[in-house]
Design a protein around this motif. Structure first.
Motif, mmCIF file in Angstrom:
data_model
loop_
_atom_site.group_PDB
_atom_site.id
_atom_site.type_symbol
_atom_site.label_atom_id
_atom_site.label_comp_id
_atom_site.label_asym_id
_atom_site.label_seq_id
_atom_site.Cartn_x
_atom_site.Cartn_y
_atom_site.Cartn_z
ATOM 1 N N LEU A 6 91.672 30.678 -97.402
ATOM 2 C CA LEU A 6 91.364 31.746 -96.599
ATOM 3 C C LEU A 6 92.290 32.718 -96.428
ATOM 4 C CD1 LEU A 6 88.900 33.215 -95.302
ATOM 5 C CD2 LEU A 6 89.295 32.165 -93.310
ATOM 6 N N LEU A 7 93.580 32.037 -95.840
ATOM 7 C CA LEU A 7 94.580 33.092 -95.624
ATOM 8 C C LEU A 7 95.350 33.660 -96.995
ATOM 9 C CD1 LEU A 7 96.681 30.656 -93.079
ATOM 10 C CD2 LEU A 7 95.161 32.748 -92.824
ATOM 11 N N TYR A 8 95.228 32.963 -97.798
ATOM 12 C CA TYR A 8 95.477 33.516 -99.196
ATOM 13 C C TYR A 8 94.641 34.553 -99.663
ATOM 14 C CZ TYR A 8 95.765 33.875 -104.315
ATOM 15 O OH TYR A 8 96.011 34.465 -105.575
ATOM 16 N N TRP A 9 93.420 34.614 -99.253
ATOM 17 C CA TRP A 9 92.327 35.788 -99.980
ATOM 18 C C TRP A 9 92.813 36.757 -98.799
ATOM 19 C CZ3 TRP A 9 90.781 36.252 -104.365
ATOM 20 C CH2 TRP A 9 90.323 35.116 -105.277
ATOM 21 N N ILE A 10 92.918 36.523 -97.694
ATOM 22 C CA ILE A 10 93.039 37.754 -96.573
ATOM 23 C C ILE A 10 94.431 38.357 -97.077
ATOM 24 C CG2 ILE A 10 93.758 38.360 -94.206
ATOM 25 C CD1 ILE A 10 91.935 35.785 -93.510
ATOM 26 N N GLY A 11 95.631 37.549 -97.117
ATOM 27 C CA GLY A 11 96.646 38.263 -97.879
ATOM 28 C C GLY A 11 96.609 38.948 -98.850
ATOM 29 N N LYS A 12 95.969 38.545 -99.783
ATOM 30 C CA LYS A 12 95.720 38.993 -101.236
ATOM 31 C C LYS A 12 95.109 40.304 -101.327
ATOM 32 C CE LYS A 12 93.820 38.432 -105.920
ATOM 33 N NZ LYS A 12 92.975 37.595 -106.579
ATOM 34 N N TYR A 13 93.967 40.614 -100.234
ATOM 35 C CA TYR A 13 93.262 41.765 -100.272
ATOM 36 C C TYR A 13 94.017 42.840 -99.404
ATOM 37 C CZ TYR A 13 88.919 40.191 -102.315
ATOM 38 O OH TYR A 13 88.163 39.813 -103.148
ATOM 39 N N PHE A 14 94.861 42.600 -98.445
ATOM 40 C CA PHE A 14 95.799 43.439 -97.750
ATOM 41 C C PHE A 14 96.515 43.908 -98.513
ATOM 42 C CE2 PHE A 14 93.325 42.196 -94.131
ATOM 43 C CZ PHE A 14 93.376 43.365 -93.360
ATOM 44 N N TYR A 15 97.537 43.058 -99.466
ATOM 45 C CA TYR A 15 98.417 43.037 -100.344
ATOM 46 C C TYR A 15 98.146 44.078 -101.334
ATOM 47 C CZ TYR A 15 102.436 42.329 -103.274
ATOM 48 O OH TYR A 15 103.761 42.498 -104.238
ATOM 49 N N LYS A 16 96.948 44.213 -101.937
ATOM 50 C CA LYS A 16 96.463 45.032 -102.854
ATOM 51 C C LYS A 16 96.089 46.538 -102.282
ATOM 52 C CE LYS A 16 94.091 41.858 -106.172
ATOM 53 N NZ LYS A 16 92.699 41.798 -106.789
ATOM 54 N N LEU A 17 95.545 46.422 -101.005
ATOM 55 C CA LEU A 17 95.215 47.749 -100.395
ATOM 56 C C LEU A 17 96.599 48.371 -100.128
ATOM 57 C CD1 LEU A 17 93.195 49.483 -98.991
ATOM 58 C CD2 LEU A 17 93.691 48.260 -96.988
ATOM 59 N N PRO A 25 103.639 46.199 -98.978
ATOM 60 C CA PRO A 25 102.527 45.101 -99.324
ATOM 61 C C PRO A 25 102.732 43.753 -98.454
ATOM 62 C CG PRO A 25 103.515 45.646 -101.360
ATOM 63 C CD PRO A 25 104.188 46.438 -100.169
ATOM 64 N N TRP A 26 103.823 43.377 -98.467
ATOM 65 C CA TRP A 26 103.801 42.249 -97.850
ATOM 66 C C TRP A 26 104.017 42.326 -96.114
ATOM 67 C CZ3 TRP A 26 103.554 37.730 -99.856
ATOM 68 C CH2 TRP A 26 104.178 37.369 -101.215
ATOM 69 N N GLY A 27 103.978 43.497 -95.866
ATOM 70 C CA GLY A 27 103.942 43.774 -94.390
ATOM 71 C C GLY A 27 102.468 43.658 -93.963
ATOM 72 N N PHE A 28 101.618 44.345 -94.850
ATOM 73 C CA PHE A 28 100.419 44.424 -94.380
ATOM 74 C C PHE A 28 99.687 43.017 -94.742
ATOM 75 C CE2 PHE A 28 101.424 48.740 -94.243
ATOM 76 C CZ PHE A 28 100.683 49.127 -93.204
ATOM 77 N N ALA A 29 99.968 42.541 -95.795
ATOM 78 C CA ALA A 29 99.704 40.975 -96.030
ATOM 79 C C ALA A 29 99.821 40.039 -94.786
ATOM 80 C CB ALA A 29 99.989 40.388 -97.280
ATOM 81 N N ILE A 30 101.010 40.220 -94.173
ATOM 82 C CA ILE A 30 101.254 39.567 -93.024
ATOM 83 C C ILE A 30 100.498 39.961 -91.674
ATOM 84 C CG2 ILE A 30 102.961 38.848 -91.284
ATOM 85 C CD1 ILE A 30 104.853 38.836 -93.711
ATOM 86 N N LEU A 31 100.301 41.155 -91.734
ATOM 87 C CA LEU A 31 99.469 41.948 -90.721
ATOM 88 C C LEU A 31 97.982 41.356 -90.840
ATOM 89 C CD1 LEU A 31 99.126 43.918 -88.445
ATOM 90 C CD2 LEU A 31 98.325 45.515 -90.252
ATOM 91 N N TYR A 83 90.761 46.253 -92.255
ATOM 92 C CA TYR A 83 91.060 46.581 -93.776
ATOM 93 C C TYR A 83 90.248 47.888 -93.878
ATOM 94 C CZ TYR A 83 90.601 45.973 -98.801
ATOM 95 O OH TYR A 83 90.504 46.432 -100.159
ATOM 96 N N LYS A 84 88.868 48.009 -93.287
ATOM 97 C CA LYS A 84 88.045 49.236 -93.551
ATOM 98 C C LYS A 84 88.639 50.398 -92.573
ATOM 99 C CE LYS A 84 85.109 47.940 -96.456
ATOM 100 N NZ LYS A 84 84.953 48.819 -97.515
ATOM 101 N N TYR A 85 89.315 50.218 -91.426
ATOM 102 C CA TYR A 85 90.041 51.077 -90.902
ATOM 103 C C TYR A 85 91.320 51.753 -91.720
ATOM 104 C CZ TYR A 85 92.902 53.552 -87.520
ATOM 105 O OH TYR A 85 93.897 54.311 -86.830
ATOM 106 N N LEU A 86 92.142 50.908 -92.075
ATOM 107 C CA LEU A 86 93.178 51.166 -92.836
ATOM 108 C C LEU A 86 92.607 51.996 -94.296
ATOM 109 C CD1 LEU A 86 95.601 47.954 -92.685
ATOM 110 C CD2 LEU A 86 95.999 50.333 -91.703
ATOM 111 N N GLU A 91 92.878 56.773 -97.043
ATOM 112 C CA GLU A 91 92.126 57.438 -98.088
ATOM 113 C C GLU A 91 92.024 58.986 -97.786
ATOM 114 O OE1 GLU A 91 90.573 58.709 -101.401
ATOM 115 O OE2 GLU A 91 90.924 56.723 -101.185
ATOM 116 N N LYS A 92 91.927 59.220 -96.290
ATOM 117 C CA LYS A 92 91.909 60.580 -95.808
ATOM 118 C C LYS A 92 93.069 61.140 -95.779
ATOM 119 C CE LYS A 92 91.328 60.826 -91.294
ATOM 120 N NZ LYS A 92 90.920 60.816 -89.917
ATOM 121 N N ASN A 93 94.485 60.611 -95.668
ATOM 122 C CA ASN A 93 95.681 61.082 -95.642
ATOM 123 C C ASN A 93 96.287 61.407 -97.034
ATOM 124 O OD1 ASN A 93 95.563 61.328 -92.819
ATOM 125 N ND2 ASN A 93 96.522 59.395 -92.413
#
Length: 111
Positions: A6-17, A25-31, A83-86, A91-93
Motif C-alpha cells: 500500500l505504501l509503495y502504491w501511494i508513493g508511486k502515484y504521488f511520484y508520478k503526479l 517527485p521524491w518529496g511528494f512521494a514521501i508527503l 492527491y486531488k487537491y494537488l 493544473e490551475k497554475n
C-alpha cells in the motif's frame, strides 16, 4: 506485507503526479506516505475518544488488528483528498503554451 504494498502504491502515484507537473517527485512521494499515516493517526484518536466517551473501558478489550483495518480507509481517504487537491491546484497554475507563444516578440511593458 500488505502495508508495504500500500505504501509503495501511494508513493508511486504521488511520484508520478509530481513528475507530471515538474515538482520534487521524491518529496511528494514521501508527503503522500506521511499524510497516509497522519490520516490514520488522527482518525484513531477521534475513534478512541468517541469509543471511550460512549462506552468507557471498551478499548481495553479491542483487537488492535481490527482497529488497524478499520482505520485503513481513513488513511487512504486522506491521501486521495491531498492527491486531488494537488492535482487541481497544479493544473490551475499550469501555464497555457498557446498563450505563451503569442507573447513572443512583444515588448515587455513595465509599469
Amino acid at each position: 506485507m500488505l502495508g508495504l504494498i500500500l505504501l509503495y502504491w501511494i508513493g508511486k502515484y504521488f511520484y508520478k503526479l509530481a513528475e507530471e507537473y515538474d515538482k520534487s517527485p521524491w518529496g511528494f512521494a514521501i508527503l503522500g506516505i506521511v499524510v497516509y499515516y497522519a490520516g490514520i493517526l488522527v482518525s484513531g484518536f477521534i475513534a478512541g475518544i468517541v469509543a471511550e466517551l460512549t462506552a468507557p473501558g471498551s478499548l481495553d478489550n479491542f483487537n488492535e488488528v481490527l482497529l488497524g483495518i478499520l482505520l485503513l480507509p481513513f488513511g487512504i481517504l486522506a491521501c486521495y483528498l491531498l492527491y486531488k487537491y494537488l492535482e487541481k491546484t497544479w493544473e490551475k497554475n499550469k501555464p497555457n503554451p498557446s498563450s505563451l507563444i503569442e507573447e513572443i516578440g512583444k515588448p515587455n511593458e513595465l509599469a
